[in-house]
Design a protein around this motif. Structure first.
Motif, mmCIF file in Angstrom:
data_model
loop_
_atom_site.group_PDB
_atom_site.id
_atom_site.type_symbol
_atom_site.label_atom_id
_atom_site.label_comp_id
_atom_site.label_asym_id
_atom_site.label_seq_id
_atom_site.Cartn_x
_atom_site.Cartn_y
_atom_site.Cartn_z
ATOM 1 N N ALA A 1 5.015 28.469 -11.380
ATOM 2 C CA ALA A 1 4.498 29.541 -10.520
ATOM 3 C C ALA A 1 3.269 30.205 -11.128
ATOM 4 O O ALA A 1 2.308 30.541 -10.416
ATOM 5 N N ASP A 2 3.278 30.374 -12.459
ATOM 6 C CA ASP A 2 2.158 31.047 -13.117
ATOM 7 C C ASP A 2 0.962 30.127 -13.338
ATOM 8 O O ASP A 2 -0.160 30.614 -13.509
ATOM 9 N N ARG A 3 1.174 28.815 -13.314
ATOM 10 C CA ARG A 3 0.099 27.884 -13.664
ATOM 11 C C ARG A 3 -0.383 27.038 -12.492
ATOM 12 O O ARG A 3 -1.311 26.247 -12.635
ATOM 13 N N LEU A 4 0.225 27.189 -11.315
ATOM 14 C CA LEU A 4 -0.055 26.302 -10.193
ATOM 15 C C LEU A 4 -1.510 26.425 -9.729
ATOM 16 O O LEU A 4 -2.020 27.514 -9.483
ATOM 17 N N LEU A 5 -2.174 25.279 -9.599
ATOM 18 C CA LEU A 5 -3.540 25.202 -9.085
ATOM 19 C C LEU A 5 -3.556 24.125 -8.005
ATOM 20 O O LEU A 5 -3.514 22.938 -8.302
ATOM 21 N N HIS A 6 -3.610 24.541 -6.735
ATOM 22 C CA HIS A 6 -3.537 23.603 -5.618
ATOM 23 C C HIS A 6 -4.929 23.378 -5.047
ATOM 24 O O HIS A 6 -5.637 24.332 -4.695
ATOM 25 N N VAL A 7 -5.338 22.121 -4.958
ATOM 26 C CA VAL A 7 -6.646 21.750 -4.423
ATOM 27 C C VAL A 7 -6.432 20.806 -3.246
ATOM 28 O O VAL A 7 -5.750 19.783 -3.378
ATOM 29 N N GLU A 8 -6.995 21.161 -2.087
ATOM 30 C CA GLU A 8 -6.912 20.311 -0.901
ATOM 31 C C GLU A 8 -8.220 19.539 -0.751
ATOM 32 O O GLU A 8 -9.308 20.136 -0.725
ATOM 33 N N LEU A 9 -8.129 18.214 -0.626
ATOM 34 C CA LEU A 9 -9.283 17.328 -0.576
ATOM 35 C C LEU A 9 -9.295 16.539 0.723
ATOM 36 O O LEU A 9 -8.287 16.476 1.434
ATOM 37 N N ASP A 10 -10.451 15.905 0.991
ATOM 38 C CA ASP A 10 -10.529 15.092 2.212
ATOM 39 C C ASP A 10 -10.163 13.638 1.949
ATOM 40 O O ASP A 10 -9.978 12.861 2.884
ATOM 41 N N ARG A 11 -10.088 13.259 0.684
ATOM 42 C CA ARG A 11 -9.706 11.881 0.338
ATOM 43 C C ARG A 11 -9.215 11.839 -1.106
ATOM 44 O O ARG A 11 -9.273 12.830 -1.821
ATOM 45 N N VAL A 12 -8.750 10.684 -1.516
ATOM 46 C CA VAL A 12 -8.180 10.500 -2.841
ATOM 47 C C VAL A 12 -9.180 10.914 -3.918
ATOM 48 O O VAL A 12 -10.391 10.709 -3.779
ATOM 49 N N SER A 13 -8.681 11.520 -4.998
ATOM 50 C CA SER A 13 -9.544 11.932 -6.104
ATOM 51 C C SER A 13 -9.572 10.831 -7.159
ATOM 52 O O SER A 13 -8.681 9.982 -7.218
ATOM 53 N N PRO A 14 -10.587 10.835 -8.029
ATOM 54 C CA PRO A 14 -10.653 9.806 -9.088
ATOM 55 C C PRO A 14 -9.415 9.796 -9.979
ATOM 56 O O PRO A 14 -8.913 8.732 -10.351
ATOM 57 N N LEU A 15 -8.888 10.983 -10.325
ATOM 58 C CA LEU A 15 -7.745 11.042 -11.234
ATOM 59 C C LEU A 15 -6.465 10.539 -10.583
ATOM 60 O O LEU A 15 -5.515 10.165 -11.275
ATOM 61 N N ALA A 16 -6.434 10.533 -9.243
ATOM 62 C CA ALA A 16 -5.233 10.093 -8.531
ATOM 63 C C ALA A 16 -5.142 8.580 -8.401
ATOM 64 O O ALA A 16 -4.065 8.051 -8.108
ATOM 65 N N VAL A 17 -6.249 7.884 -8.611
ATOM 66 C CA VAL A 17 -6.260 6.432 -8.374
ATOM 67 C C VAL A 17 -5.207 5.687 -9.203
ATOM 68 O O VAL A 17 -4.471 4.853 -8.671
ATOM 69 N N PRO A 18 -5.059 5.964 -10.521
ATOM 70 C CA PRO A 18 -4.076 5.191 -11.301
ATOM 71 C C PRO A 18 -2.655 5.252 -10.761
ATOM 72 O O PRO A 18 -1.930 4.253 -10.822
ATOM 73 N N VAL A 19 -2.234 6.410 -10.226
ATOM 74 C CA VAL A 19 -0.870 6.473 -9.696
ATOM 75 C C VAL A 19 -0.815 5.961 -8.263
ATOM 76 O O VAL A 19 0.172 5.363 -7.841
ATOM 77 N N MET A 20 -1.893 6.134 -7.502
ATOM 78 C CA MET A 20 -1.894 5.697 -6.106
ATOM 79 C C MET A 20 -1.781 4.181 -5.985
ATOM 80 O O MET A 20 -1.131 3.669 -5.061
ATOM 81 N N VAL A 21 -2.390 3.445 -6.905
ATOM 82 C CA VAL A 21 -2.346 1.979 -6.794
ATOM 83 C C VAL A 21 -0.967 1.425 -7.135
ATOM 84 O O VAL A 21 -0.718 0.236 -6.931
ATOM 85 N N MET A 22 -0.056 2.277 -7.603
ATOM 86 C CA MET A 22 1.297 1.819 -7.908
ATOM 87 C C MET A 22 2.171 1.732 -6.658
ATOM 88 O O MET A 22 3.245 1.138 -6.698
ATOM 89 N N ILE A 23 1.713 2.312 -5.563
ATOM 90 C CA ILE A 23 2.539 2.341 -4.354
ATOM 91 C C ILE A 23 2.839 0.917 -3.887
ATOM 92 O O ILE A 23 1.941 0.094 -3.733
ATOM 93 N N GLY A 24 4.100 0.643 -3.684
ATOM 94 C CA GLY A 24 4.533 -0.691 -3.292
ATOM 95 C C GLY A 24 4.761 -1.628 -4.451
ATOM 96 O O GLY A 24 5.203 -2.754 -4.273
ATOM 97 N N ARG A 25 4.472 -1.158 -5.696
ATOM 98 C CA ARG A 25 4.606 -2.043 -6.853
ATOM 99 C C ARG A 25 5.577 -1.507 -7.888
ATOM 100 O O ARG A 25 5.766 -2.102 -8.932
ATOM 101 N N GLU A 26 6.189 -0.353 -7.618
ATOM 102 C CA GLU A 26 6.979 0.299 -8.657
ATOM 103 C C GLU A 26 8.198 -0.495 -9.092
ATOM 104 O O GLU A 26 8.695 -0.314 -10.185
#
Length: 820
Positions: free
Chosen positions: A760-785
């Motif tokens: 609650a004290d540290r939460l930083l929420h960012v809304e984007l229009d598309r995937v971010s660079p830092l999200a790519v490594p976990v996003m490509v795991m979808i369907g492969r876990e």
């Protein structure tokens, strides 16, 4: 302290080799002469093992004997976490014993030791016995254990950091209390190169409340390690994947340039996978071997012998060779993928050179960009001399139940005296009368819900409070089934001529049919037939599948996670990164935010027809998996229609049909008191944990004379009992033990709780229009876990580059919703 206590025979042996007795070795001898326990913390190559054994060698020198006969019977026990380490120590001990002409017999004892030799070791024990915690516990279960250990002078626990905080450490702690009761003057000694908190280990080693009786001996500092991080020559650092197969051609060049290379992987699957790829590029047919815990003893011993003789140019291995193995010809250690902890990395680096005055040389090969950052963090931690490791937790009740049964097998015992003995170690000092009575009642009857069944009646108490076995056959059944390491059910892999290659898991074998091929032990094999618990194979020209093995993943330590987070927000420090990694972070910084020590970054964005939320937690895979399950359950309650999630050590990605506009309710600490309990009880986790504690405690037996239960049979038995206990005795001691495992080991509830308490004290929420660079490594795991790491790396990397194109696009900044 000074070296005056060194016997002249030992001093002369050191001089003849051009060595000197190091300060910490002399201190170990003087500590022993003073009758004190000792914890030796010294760098790899500092002569820890010799320091641990120096008092034993000294006791058999003519100058110390002064004309008296050498001591008879078992003098010193050496306990190690690995069979390979015990055999290596035996080889290295024989040399000084023979060269000094000391009358010392040294033998090993483990699950691989022939039964006739085990029997002889009890009636005519060697002076020094090298063993494991499990084999020691079994020795203590025999009626003649009091006689066998009556003259025991010392116990040396090697690589204590590797198992003291786990259930094997619980078992050993209980064994030490039993040994101390049999031989009150016995000295306890522990050795390690990598302890973050020596005080905690002194407390574990000492009899409870007597930490001052344990001397902390610190070794001389060694040469700093030389650690290099391997990067692609022409390509970019990969976005995803874990196997780091991109590095194979470069790795092969390092192998050619080195005398002997030890290549560590984090799983048995990756060991086979990397070995296969390395062999494919081995144009010079260099002798390259493979070593992991599922290979047969013959294969392991053959490889270990070849390494000891300097006959291999490279060896691909797992944690089976993490500890203490002294092969001085190794001049390069390679870590494939992230090391997950600075202490683990330092331990593996220490396998190179194994000399205190020579720097160990290591090469880290990251599989993806986050692993590159983790490799940097680990390297800097090693350079700074910082260690990490697991904390101690209360001892497991299933282990205590096994120890109670072992004690009864050795002979009748008086309840109050035995309880005092059990409480005399850190792991079980917390046990009160109520817990003790519940454990005894379980061992005696199986518990309230099971006491009507005669098969669970194993011990009985008379009116004087003395406990004994109800029937002698229970002792044989205990020794047949006792143990702490509960692997998935295994099938033997062997050729038709009987040659045993090792073991694969039952679930993998079930996917095979005659004619199918797979790679194992570095060979291409074709299935001939599957019968009983055997997989009969023959050599094949080509192979397809590689066996994967279950089990928990190595967790990213909190220490390394904190370093990576600090690195992400240290923009000035990015200059030392490769161009593509620096660009990755710069675009992330411009388009979104960076997760740092002071925030919990959560990103939301659409992709395809779904909405995604990525939580950058840095709490490790186990905790992220648990968080994913809890968040999706709460999302269902909120009507967000979750579709699923994927996780790695650093982040968690959850997708849904409706967007998450406020993640705060999903990260509330009360999720651990509501959804967590419901989820664990309704999921497979508690059943799986119960299966393990039921086997460890002896409630369910896997082995019967001439027959072993299959994994399906064990699962059926434990599930049946679990359902009965959940309904009729929900406070059963094994349900409690299963909950403890589910919380600590399977869900990593401690780290998860710390995360949610501060969210609650540290939460930083960012809304984007598309995937971010830092999200790519976990996003490509979808369907492969569910696919073994490494199996689809090439395809995964192609997908990552496609997804990364959208993430890294920086044109038309007016269209970006993220802060810039």
């Amino acid at each position: 302290m000074n070296g005056a206590a060194i016997p002249p025979e030992i001093a002369a042996w050191f001089d003849a080799r051009g060595w000197r007795v190091r300060r910490h070795q002399a201190e170990m001898l003087e500590t022993s002469d003073a009758g004190r326990h000792a914890l030796l913390v010294a760098d790899t190559g500092a002569g820890k093992t010799l320091g641990g054994f120096l008092p034993t060698l000294a006791a058999f020198t003519p100058s110390r004997l002064d004309g008296a006969a050498p001591p008879e019977g078992l003098h010193t026990l050496y306990v190690s976490p690995l069979k390979a380490l015990a055999h290596d120590v035996q080889r290295n001990l024989i040399t000084p014993i023979e060269e000094m002409g000391l009358p010392i017999r040294v033998e090993t004892r483990s699950g691989d030791t022939p039964s006739d030799r085990k029997k002889r070791q009890r009636s005519r024990p060697p002076h020094v016995l090298l063993t494991t915690p499990e084999s020691l516990s079994l020795l203590l279960s025999y009626p003649d254990s009091d006689t066998l250990f009556a003259g025991l002078k010392r116990v040396v626990v090697d690589e204590v950091h590797a198992f003291a905080t786990q259930k094997r450490g619980d078992l050993l702690a209980l064994a030490l209390t039993r040994l101390q009761a049999i031989a009150p003057d016995m000295e306890r000694v522990a050795l390690s190169a990598t302890l973050a908190d020596p005080t905690a280990y002194r407390e574990w080693l000492a009899p409870w409340g007597e930490i001052d009786t344990v001397e902390l001996v610190k070794g001389e500092d060694g040469a700093p390690a030389e650690v290099e991080i391997l990067l692609p020559v022409e390509e970019r650092v990969p976005w995803g994947g874990h196997a780091a197969t991109w590095a194979i051609p470069q790795l092969y060049e390092y192998v050619k340039q080195s005398r002997t290379t030890l290549i560590f992987t984090n799983t048995r699957f990756l060991a086979e996978y990397i070995f296969q790829h390395l062999w494919d590029v081995n144009e010079d047919t260099l002798p390259i071997g493979i070593h992991h815990g599922s290979l047969g003893i013959e294969a392991r011993r053959k490889v270990e012998g070849a390494m000891a003789r300097g006959e291999l140019r490279a060896l691909v291995c797992t944690a089976s060779l993490d500890l203490g193995v002294d092969w001085g010809d190794i001049d390069l250690v390679v870590q494939m993928g992230a090391p997950k902890g600075s202490s683990r990395l330092l331990q593996r680096i220490g396998r190179a050179n194994h000399r205190l005055d020579q720097p160990s040389r290591a090469l880290l090969v990251p599989g993806n960009r986050f692993e590159f950052l983790e490799a940097i963090a680990a390297k800097e931690a090693v350079d700074d001399g910082q260690r990490d490791g697991e904390d101690f937790r209360p001892g497991g009740l299933d282990v205590l139940a096994q120890h109670v049964m072992a004690r009864a097998c050795a002979g009748e015992f008086e309840e109050a005296a035995f309880l005092r003995e059990v409480r005399s170690c850190l792991s079980y000092a917390w046990v009160d009368e109520d817990v003790w009575n519940r454990v005894l009642h379980f061992v005696a009857t199986g518990g309230y819900a099971l006491e009507a069944y005669d098969k669970f009646k194993r011990i009985v108490r008379d009116k004087q409070g003395v406990w004994r076995l109800t029937h002698p056959e229970h002792a044989a059944r205990h020794r047949m089934n006792a143990g702490i390491i509960i692997d998935s059910e295994m099938l033997q892999v062997r050729f038709r001529n009987g040659r045993n290659l090792g073991k694969v898991e039952e679930r993998f074998a079930a996917s095979l049919s005659p004619g199918d091929t797979f790679s194992f032990s570095g060979m291409a094999l074709e299935v001939e037939q599957i019968r009983d618990m055997e997989l009969v194979v023959r050599a094949a020209k080509k192979s397809a599948a590689i066996p994967s093995y279950g089990g928990l993943r190595l967790p990213l330590t909190t220490h390394l996670a904190d370093r990576v987070r600090a690195m992400l927000v240290d923009r000035a420090g990015w200059a030392r990164f490769p161009d593509d990694v620096r660009e990755w972070l710069e675009v992330q910084d411009w388009r979104s935010q960076l997760p740092g020590p002071d925030n919990l970054l959560v990103e939301s964005f659409p992709h395809g027809q779904r909405h995604y939320t990525v939580y950058y937690t840095f709490v490790g895979w186990n905790a992220n998996q648990s968080l994913g399950m809890l968040i999706t359950k709460r999302m269902e309650e909120l009507g967000l229609v979750p579709g699923g999630f994927v996780a790695n050590d650093y982040s968690l990605a959850v997708w849904s049909l409706k967007p998450v506009t406020d993640p705060a309710p999903l990260l509330s600490p009360d999720i651990l008191t509501h959804e967590f309990i419901d989820w664990v009880q309704d999921s497979h986790l508690l059943r799986r944990a119960f299966r393990e504690v039921a086997v460890i405690s002896g409630l369910v037996e896997r082995q019967h004379p001439g027959k072993r239960k299959t994994g399906k049979q064990v699962t059926f038995s434990t599930d049946l009992i679990y359902d009965v206990l959940r309904k009729y005795e929900p406070d059963h001691v094994l349900i409690e033990a299963a909950w403890a495992d589910a919380r600590e080991k399977m869900t990593d509830i401690g780290r998860l709780g710390d995360l949610l308490d501060s969210a609650a004290d540290r939460l930083l929420h960012v809304e984007l229009d598309r995937v971010s660079p830092l999200a790519v490594p976990v996003m490509v795991m979808i369907g492969r876990e569910s696919v073994p790491q490494g199996a689809v790396d090439e395809e995964l990397l192609l997908e990552a580059e496609s997804l990364a194109g959208a993430a890294m696009r920086t044109s038309d900044p007016e269209q970006l919703n993220g802060p810039g």
